[in-house]
Design a protein around this motif. Structure first.
Motif, PDB file in Angstrom:
ATOM      1  N   SER A  78       0.808  -1.225   0.000  1.00  0.00           N
ATOM      2  CA  SER A  78       0.000   0.000   0.000  1.00  0.00           C
ATOM      3  C   SER A  78       0.843   1.277   0.000  1.00  0.00           C
ATOM      4  CB  SER A  78      -0.964  -0.001   1.183  1.00  0.00           C
ATOM      5  OG  SER A  78      -0.254  -0.085   2.399  1.00  0.00           O
ATOM      6  N   GLU A  79       2.010   1.248   0.616  1.00  0.00           N
ATOM      7  CA  GLU A  79       2.808   2.464   0.727  1.00  0.00           C
ATOM      8  C   GLU A  79       3.923   2.562  -0.312  1.00  0.00           C
ATOM      9  OE1 GLU A  79       3.982  -0.636   2.660  1.00  0.00           O
ATOM     10  OE2 GLU A  79       2.113  -0.139   3.609  1.00  0.00           O
ATOM     11  N   TYR A  80       3.926   1.699  -1.312  1.00  0.00           N
ATOM     12  CA  TYR A  80       5.057   1.659  -2.241  1.00  0.00           C
ATOM     13  C   TYR A  80       5.286   2.997  -2.968  1.00  0.00           C
ATOM     14  CZ  TYR A  80       3.017   1.706  -6.900  1.00  0.00           C
ATOM     15  OH  TYR A  80       2.428   2.097  -8.053  1.00  0.00           O
ATOM     16  N   SER A  81       4.258   3.770  -3.178  1.00  0.00           N
ATOM     17  CA  SER A  81       4.429   5.044  -3.898  1.00  0.00           C
ATOM     18  C   SER A  81       5.279   6.035  -3.099  1.00  0.00           C
ATOM     19  CB  SER A  81       3.074   5.660  -4.239  1.00  0.00           C
ATOM     20  OG  SER A  81       2.354   5.945  -3.053  1.00  0.00           O
ATOM     21  N   ASN A  82       5.461   5.788  -1.800  1.00  0.00           N
ATOM     22  CA  ASN A  82       6.322   6.633  -0.963  1.00  0.00           C
ATOM     23  C   ASN A  82       7.764   6.129  -0.924  1.00  0.00           C
ATOM     24  OD1 ASN A  82       4.164   8.311  -0.182  1.00  0.00           O
ATOM     25  ND2 ASN A  82       3.552   6.805   1.355  1.00  0.00           N
ATOM     26  N   TRP A  83       8.031   5.000  -1.538  1.00  0.00           N
ATOM     27  CA  TRP A  83       9.364   4.403  -1.492  1.00  0.00           C
ATOM     28  C   TRP A  83      10.240   5.024  -2.577  1.00  0.00           C
ATOM     29  CZ3 TRP A  83       7.734  -1.457  -1.104  1.00  0.00           C
ATOM     30  CH2 TRP A  83       7.059  -1.654   0.102  1.00  0.00           C
ATOM     31  N   ASP A  84      10.547   6.278  -2.419  1.00  0.00           N
ATOM     32  CA  ASP A  84      11.313   7.024  -3.412  1.00  0.00           C
ATOM     33  C   ASP A  84      12.814   6.847  -3.162  1.00  0.00           C
ATOM     34  OD1 ASP A  84      11.784   8.664  -5.559  1.00  0.00           O
ATOM     35  OD2 ASP A  84      11.471  10.527  -4.453  1.00  0.00           O
ATOM     36  N   PHE A  85      13.278   5.614  -3.319  1.00  0.00           N
ATOM     37  CA  PHE A  85      14.691   5.287  -3.145  1.00  0.00           C
ATOM     38  C   PHE A  85      15.033   4.112  -4.040  1.00  0.00           C
ATOM     39  CE2 PHE A  85      12.254   3.391   0.351  1.00  0.00           C
ATOM     40  CZ  PHE A  85      12.546   2.045   0.220  1.00  0.00           C
ATOM     41  N   THR A  86      16.345   3.874  -4.199  1.00  0.00           N
ATOM     42  CA  THR A  86      16.836   2.882  -5.155  1.00  0.00           C
ATOM     43  C   THR A  86      17.806   1.913  -4.493  1.00  0.00           C
ATOM     44  OG1 THR A  86      16.647   4.586  -6.872  1.00  0.00           O
ATOM     45  CG2 THR A  86      17.944   2.621  -7.418  1.00  0.00           C
ATOM     46  N   PRO A  87      17.306   0.797  -3.976  1.00  0.00           N
ATOM     47  CA  PRO A  87      18.224  -0.229  -3.463  1.00  0.00           C
ATOM     48  C   PRO A  87      18.944  -0.901  -4.634  1.00  0.00           C
ATOM     49  CG  PRO A  87      15.944  -0.634  -2.764  1.00  0.00           C
ATOM     50  CD  PRO A  87      15.916   0.438  -3.778  1.00  0.00           C
ATOM     51  N   ASP A  88      20.067  -1.539  -4.359  1.00  0.00           N
ATOM     52  CA  ASP A  88      20.755  -2.268  -5.421  1.00  0.00           C
ATOM     53  C   ASP A  88      19.917  -3.449  -5.901  1.00  0.00           C
ATOM     54  OD1 ASP A  88      23.002  -0.598  -5.500  1.00  0.00           O
ATOM     55  OD2 ASP A  88      23.873  -1.625  -3.777  1.00  0.00           O
ATOM     56  N   PHE A  89      19.311  -4.167  -4.956  1.00  0.00           N
ATOM     57  CA  PHE A  89      18.439  -5.299  -5.295  1.00  0.00           C
ATOM     58  C   PHE A  89      17.221  -5.281  -4.384  1.00  0.00           C
ATOM     59  CE2 PHE A  89      22.720  -6.603  -6.335  1.00  0.00           C
ATOM     60  CZ  PHE A  89      22.594  -7.111  -7.622  1.00  0.00           C
ATOM     61  N   THR A  90      16.059  -5.469  -4.970  1.00  0.00           N
ATOM     62  CA  THR A  90      14.824  -5.650  -4.219  1.00  0.00           C
ATOM     63  C   THR A  90      14.238  -6.971  -4.676  1.00  0.00           C
ATOM     64  OG1 THR A  90      14.439  -3.271  -4.222  1.00  0.00           O
ATOM     65  CG2 THR A  90      12.564  -4.683  -3.662  1.00  0.00           C
ATOM     66  N   ILE A  91      14.048  -7.866  -3.742  1.00  0.00           N
ATOM     67  CA  ILE A  91      13.513  -9.191  -4.056  1.00  0.00           C
ATOM     68  C   ILE A  91      12.081  -9.247  -3.562  1.00  0.00           C
ATOM     69  CG2 ILE A  91      13.755 -11.662  -3.657  1.00  0.00           C
ATOM     70  CD1 ILE A  91      16.771 -11.091  -3.163  1.00  0.00           C
ATOM     71  N   LEU A  92      11.168  -9.550  -4.471  1.00  0.00           N
ATOM     72  CA  LEU A  92       9.756  -9.641  -4.129  1.00  0.00           C
ATOM     73  C   LEU A  92       9.372 -11.108  -3.966  1.00  0.00           C
ATOM     74  CD1 LEU A  92       8.367  -6.994  -6.626  1.00  0.00           C
ATOM     75  CD2 LEU A  92       8.921  -6.690  -4.220  1.00  0.00           C
ATOM     76  N   LEU A  93       8.740 -11.397  -2.838  1.00  0.00           N
ATOM     77  CA  LEU A  93       8.351 -12.763  -2.499  1.00  0.00           C
ATOM     78  C   LEU A  93       6.848 -12.836  -2.292  1.00  0.00           C
ATOM     79  CD1 LEU A  93      10.981 -13.359   0.326  1.00  0.00           C
ATOM     80  CD2 LEU A  93      11.177 -14.075  -2.052  1.00  0.00           C
ATOM     81  N   LYS A  94       6.300 -14.018  -2.563  1.00  0.00           N
ATOM     82  CA  LYS A  94       4.891 -14.275  -2.297  1.00  0.00           C
ATOM     83  C   LYS A  94       4.786 -15.466  -1.361  1.00  0.00           C
ATOM     84  CE  LYS A  94       0.393 -15.134  -4.220  1.00  0.00           C
ATOM     85  NZ  LYS A  94      -0.410 -15.482  -5.367  1.00  0.00           N
ATOM     86  N   LYS A  95       3.955 -15.323  -0.352  1.00  0.00           N
ATOM     87  CA  LYS A  95       3.704 -16.412   0.597  1.00  0.00           C
ATOM     88  C   LYS A  95       2.972 -17.520  -0.145  1.00  0.00           C
ATOM     89  CE  LYS A  95       3.234 -17.522   5.118  1.00  0.00           C
ATOM     90  NZ  LYS A  95       4.301 -17.730   6.028  1.00  0.00           N
ATOM     91  N   LYS A  96       3.465 -18.758  -0.032  1.00  0.00           N
ATOM     92  CA  LYS A  96       2.847 -19.874  -0.740  1.00  0.00           C
ATOM     93  C   LYS A  96       1.465 -20.220  -0.198  1.00  0.00           C
ATOM     94  CE  LYS A  96       7.121 -22.106  -2.195  1.00  0.00           C
ATOM     95  NZ  LYS A  96       8.017 -23.263  -1.975  1.00  0.00           N
ATOM     96  N   LYS A  97       1.361 -20.228   1.120  1.00  0.00           N
ATOM     97  CA  LYS A  97       0.089 -20.578   1.751  1.00  0.00           C
ATOM     98  C   LYS A  97      -0.200 -19.530   2.818  1.00  0.00           C
ATOM     99  CE  LYS A  97      -2.370 -24.506   3.623  1.00  0.00           C
ATOM    100  NZ  LYS A  97      -2.265 -25.890   4.074  1.00  0.00           N
ATOM    101  N   LEU A  98      -1.262 -18.802   2.628  1.00  0.00           N
ATOM    102  CA  LEU A  98      -1.587 -17.693   3.506  1.00  0.00           C
ATOM    103  C   LEU A  98      -2.520 -18.146   4.623  1.00  0.00           C
ATOM    104  CD1 LEU A  98      -0.810 -14.720   3.446  1.00  0.00           C
ATOM    105  CD2 LEU A  98      -2.919 -14.253   2.230  1.00  0.00           C
ATOM    106  N   ASN A  99      -2.164 -17.792   5.853  1.00  0.00           N
ATOM    107  CA  ASN A  99      -3.014 -18.069   7.003  1.00  0.00           C
ATOM    108  C   ASN A  99      -3.783 -16.784   7.315  1.00  0.00           C
ATOM    109  OD1 ASN A  99      -4.202 -18.631   9.464  1.00  0.00           O
ATOM    110  ND2 ASN A  99      -2.386 -19.645  10.297  1.00  0.00           N
ATOM    111  N   LYS A 100      -5.020 -16.721   6.855  1.00  0.00           N
ATOM    112  CA  LYS A 100      -5.807 -15.494   6.980  1.00  0.00           C
ATOM    113  C   LYS A 100      -6.181 -15.193   8.424  1.00  0.00           C
ATOM    114  CE  LYS A 100      -7.354 -15.626   2.314  1.00  0.00           C
ATOM    115  NZ  LYS A 100      -8.319 -15.911   1.343  1.00  0.00           N
ATOM    116  N   GLU A 101      -6.260 -16.217   9.248  1.00  0.00           N
ATOM    117  CA  GLU A 101      -6.597 -16.007  10.655  1.00  0.00           C
ATOM    118  C   GLU A 101      -5.505 -15.224  11.375  1.00  0.00           C
ATOM    119  OE1 GLU A 101      -7.376 -19.858  12.315  1.00  0.00           O
ATOM    120  OE2 GLU A 101      -9.003 -20.225  10.899  1.00  0.00           O
ATOM    121  N   GLU A 102      -4.257 -15.415  10.978  1.00  0.00           N
ATOM    122  CA  GLU A 102      -3.137 -14.720  11.616  1.00  0.00           C
ATOM    123  C   GLU A 102      -2.776 -13.416  10.908  1.00  0.00           C
ATOM    124  OE1 GLU A 102       0.220 -17.180  12.542  1.00  0.00           O
ATOM    125  OE2 GLU A 102      -1.066 -18.862  13.086  1.00  0.00           O
ATOM    126  N   LYS A 103      -3.563 -13.050   9.918  1.00  0.00           N
ATOM    127  CA  LYS A 103      -3.359 -11.800   9.169  1.00  0.00           C
ATOM    128  C   LYS A 103      -1.932 -11.687   8.637  1.00  0.00           C
ATOM    129  CE  LYS A 103      -6.986  -9.391  11.598  1.00  0.00           C
ATOM    130  NZ  LYS A 103      -7.383  -8.274  12.433  1.00  0.00           N
TER     131      LYS A 103
END
Length: 169
Positions: free
Chosen positions: A47-72
């Motif tokens: 949600s806040e990515y538009s405020n991330w006005d910086f440039t890391p050398d590497f940004t790795i994006l990950l997705k959770k394989k199995k989401l536990n919605k009860e634990e948010k």
């Protein structure tokens, strides 16, 4: 080691590291892009990515394989990696720690082929100062270097030392 070799080692190592994170899958690696201006559907999930006005050398994006919605749990996470071809000093740490406090990555790494400079030696051996310098939320910046022969982490270079197990191969 030149910049290109170090970056190749980081990419090779980061792919191995992500495979060890059994609950996550690698979605994207962004190299040297301003995160607030980079067009990525996954990055837009933060949600806040538009405020991330910086440039890391590497940004790795990950997705959770199995989401536990009860634990948010968060569906997406990121890992930041900055690198230096010189000894690490306060400037290098300050830069990535600013990024960490803004976007709260799952992991944050600072990699150097020269280790850390004398100016920060005292901070690295004093737990209290090191924690003040390198901790964000309930996490810590992790500093390390590679051995000369490949993309294996030098075990004695890992700071803070209590996270050596995380990087062991």
């Amino acid at each position: 080691m030149n910049r290109t070799n170090l970056e190749e080692k980081i990419l090779e190592w980061s792919n191995k590291f992500v495979k060890k994170l059994n609950d996550y899958e690698l979605k994207e690696i962004i190299e040297k892009k301003n995160l607030s201006k980079f067009n990525s559907e996954i990055l837009k999930k933060f949600s806040e990515y538009s405020n991330w006005d910086f440039t890391p050398d590497f940004t790795i994006l990950l997705k959770k394989k199995k989401l536990n919605k009860e634990e948010k749990e968060k569906e997406y996470e990121l890992i930041l990696i900055n690198r230096e071809n010189k000894s690490l000093g306060l400037r290098s740490i300050g830069e990535i720690m600013s990024y960490n406090r803004i976007c709260d990555p799952m992991y944050s790494f600072l990699v150097s082929d020269k280790g850390h400079s004398n100016e920060i030696s005292y901070f690295m051996i004093n737990d209290t100062f090191r924690d003040k310098l390198m901790n964000f939320n309930d996490k810590s910046l992790i500093i390390f270097s590679f051995d000369e022969s490949g993309s294996k982490v030098k075990e004695n270079s890992i700071i803070p030392p209590n996270l050596k197990r995380l990087l062991s191969e």
